[in-house]
Write a protein that holds these residues in place. Structure first.
Motif: not given
Lengths: 115, 114
Positions: B100-104, A102-108
């Protein structure tokens, strides 16, 4: 641990000018890096990703991003902005050595392109 | 556009009601996710699943629950809605491609609890 920062809440640019949306990251190992765009009342759309190899990654709609390991950055760029590029842009990172997918997202960052 | 669908797109409901937000994908992805996003703000992971009968809580504490009985379906349920649940809920699935895993992401459900 993995984290990502988007230092600008908003970027303003005139149509036809080049645009840059900034992203810096922090990981223990090497990063996987992503950019997504979100238009109003929509979900996120995948733009591009860096896995390995060439530091310049080309993506959808004319966008590209440059991976800079020494500066731990992955800035999004486009040579000539369009009004239709106005949207919310998210950078995301995942540590290659991490146990989670699971990636970590920025605030945008809100990009506003003026006619 | 990814083949991931969310219903309803908009929902206004009273406090105390039970609601289920639907998410379906036709891509055969094993991994699915639920995020909560306040308008124009960052995403917070609330639940994820690595496959059928697998569910995990995310980073953000949530009073919601999820189930994964079928690969393509990942519904999120609020047993008793409260005004603090007012937000946008984004569903995503991911595939391993290009190393890599890519999210949609789906289009989202915007929830208003009165």
């Amino acid at each position: 641990a993995q984290s990502v920062a988007q230092p600008e809440d908003q970027v303003n640019v005139a149509e036809g000018n080049p645009l840059t949306v900034k992203c810096t990251y922090s990981v223990s190992g090497n990063p996987y890096l992503f950019w997504y765009v979100q238009y109003p009342n929509r979900g996120l759309q995948f733009l591009l990703k860096y896995i390995t190899g060439d530091n310049l990654v080309k993506g959808s709609y004319g966008f590209e991003a440059e991976f800079n390991k020494s500066q731990t950055s992955f800035h999004l760029k486009k040579p000539s902005a369009l009004v239709s590029d106005s949207a919310l842009y998210f950078c995301a990172v995942r540590d290659k050595t991490g146990g989670s997918y699971i990636p970590t997202f920025g605030r945008g960052t809100s990009l506003i392109v003026h006619p | 556009e990814a083949d991931i669908y969310q219903t309803p797109r908009y929902l206004v409901i009273g406090t105390g009601k039970k609601i289920t937000l639907e998410c379906s994908q036709t891509m055969g992805h094993d991994k699915m996710y639920w995020y909560q996003q306040d308008p124009g703000m960052e995403l917070h992971l609330i639940h994820y699943s690595y496959g059928v009968n697998s569910t995990e809580k995310g980073d953000l504490s949530s009073e919601s629950t999820v189930s994964r009985i079928r690969t393509e379906h990942f519904p999120l349920t609020l047993e008793s809605a409260r005004p603090s649940h007012t937000s946008q809920y984004l569903c995503a699935s991911s595939e391993f491609s290009g190393g890599e895993e890519t999210q949609y992401f789906g289009p989202g459900t915007r929830l208003l609890v009165l």
